[in-house]
Design an enzyme around this catalytic site. Structure first.
Site, PDB file in Angstrom:
ATOM      1  N   HIS A  73      40.705  56.740  38.536  1.00 33.30           N
ATOM      2  CA  HIS A  73      42.139  56.760  38.869  1.00 33.30           C
ATOM      3  C   HIS A  73      42.840  57.716  37.918  1.00 33.30           C
ATOM      4  CE1 HIS A  73      46.040  55.224  37.189  1.00 33.30           C
ATOM      5  NE2 HIS A  73      46.399  55.408  38.439  1.00 33.30           N
ATOM      6  N   ASN A  75      47.053  59.393  37.314  1.00 41.01           N
ATOM      7  CA  ASN A  75      48.440  59.445  37.744  1.00 41.01           C
ATOM      8  C   ASN A  75      49.247  60.157  36.661  1.00 41.01           C
ATOM      9  OD1 ASN A  75      51.175  57.460  37.160  1.00 41.01           O
ATOM     10  ND2 ASN A  75      51.031  58.517  39.105  1.00 41.01           N
ATOM     11  N   TYR A  76      50.038  61.141  37.051  1.00 39.45           N
ATOM     12  CA  TYR A  76      50.942  61.805  36.105  1.00 39.45           C
ATOM     13  C   TYR A  76      52.305  61.909  36.770  1.00 39.45           C
ATOM     14  CZ  TYR A  76      46.894  62.491  33.277  1.00 39.45           C
ATOM     15  OH  TYR A  76      45.788  62.224  32.512  1.00 39.45           O
ATOM     16  N   ARG A 228      57.257  53.355  51.038  1.00 38.92           N
ATOM     17  CA  ARG A 228      56.192  53.318  52.044  1.00 38.92           C
ATOM     18  C   ARG A 228      55.033  52.484  51.510  1.00 38.92           C
ATOM     19  NH1 ARG A 228      51.823  56.593  53.991  1.00 38.92           N
ATOM     20  NH2 ARG A 228      51.723  56.451  56.265  1.00 38.92           N
TER      21      ARG A 228
END
Length: 269
Positions: A73, A75-76, A228
């Protein structure tokens, strides 16, 4: 307002489920989201009870078919809030972490070493600080174990300057492919047993537990009006399993990974 693009692969030859989200959103923070930020020490002054924000980021979760290939995983993200007097607070956050079903020390060292080199270009203090933060963040409290073998994680980073932090974040993002893809190529054709596939399913159950109960990004998304849901829950695996009171045999390969999840290791010294 705003939006994003989600791209998801399901039932691939190597990846059972892999997705990437790119989003640029703006609006007004919900009361619950603002409360969570204040609980992290953010001093936020709302105007008429409202806090305009904009947030942007890229995130990806990859769940491979083969139990000898770890889940990964990253994420930035960048976040900005406008306060009542018009001043803006900004910060960056993110990280990259690895969740193997079985422990392979060579893979763990390669993964952590690659991330360390990305951090070291900017400040030698960053990797040890963000490695510990990662171990502490991805902690499943009710299980007493980490989600995986960590990596780096940081949040609320707003110094020394916006440009310097942005350059650091870019270095971390560029390290994603070299830290992970060699591991995938090394193991994607490994043979595995039905018992190993079962253990992978059980470990994925832990992944789901963390993401739905503790993960800050998932919770923020679920609390944001009009978000969403399919994109927010993209991180969940295609398949997972929960068995009552499952305990692996002592000295087994399954017990070996549990030991590391309960007691994180220093992989690069």
């Amino acid at each position: 307002g705003g939006g994003g693009i989600s791209c998801v692969l399901q039932d691939g030859e190597v990846f059972e489920k892999a997705g990437v989200n790119v989003s640029v959103v703006f609006g007004v923070l919900s009361e619950e989201a603002a409360r969570q930020m204040r609980s992290r020490g953010k001093s936020l002054k709302a105007k008429d009870g409202k806090l305009p924000f904009c947030a942007m980021g890229v995130s990806s979760v990859i769940h491979p078919k083969n139990p000898h290939v770890p889940t990964m995983h990253f994420n930035y993200r960048y976040f900005e809030i406008e306060e009542a007097d018009g001043t803006k607070q900004w910060w960056f956050g993110g990280g990259t972490d690895l969740t193997p079903t079985y422990l392979n020390e060579e893979d763990a060292v390669h993964f952590h070493q690659t991330l360390k080199e990305a951090c070291d270009k900017h400040d030698l203090k960053l990797y040890p600080k963000y490695k510990k933060w990662c171990d502490d963040y991805f902690y499943i409290k009710h299980r007493g174990e980490r989600r995986g073998i960590g990596g780096i994680f940081f949040d609320d980073v707003d110094s020394p300057s916006k440009e310097e932090v942005f350059q650091f974040v870019k270095s971390c993002a560029k390290a994603v492919v070299p830290c992970y893809i060699p591991i995938v190529k090394r193991h994607c054709h490994d043979s595995f047993t039905p018992e190993e596939k079962l253990w992978q399913q059980l470990r994925r159950g832990r992944y789901v537990e963390f993401n739905l109960i503790y993960d800050r990004g998932t919770k923020f998304g679920l609390l944001t009006p009009g978000s969403r849901i399919e994109s927010i829950l993209m991180s969940l695996p295609l398949t997972a399993r929960w068995e009552y009171m499952h305990t692996p045999p002592e000295s087994s390969k399954e017990a070996e990974i549990l030991e590391v999840l309960r007691n994180p290791k220093d992989w690069v010294h």
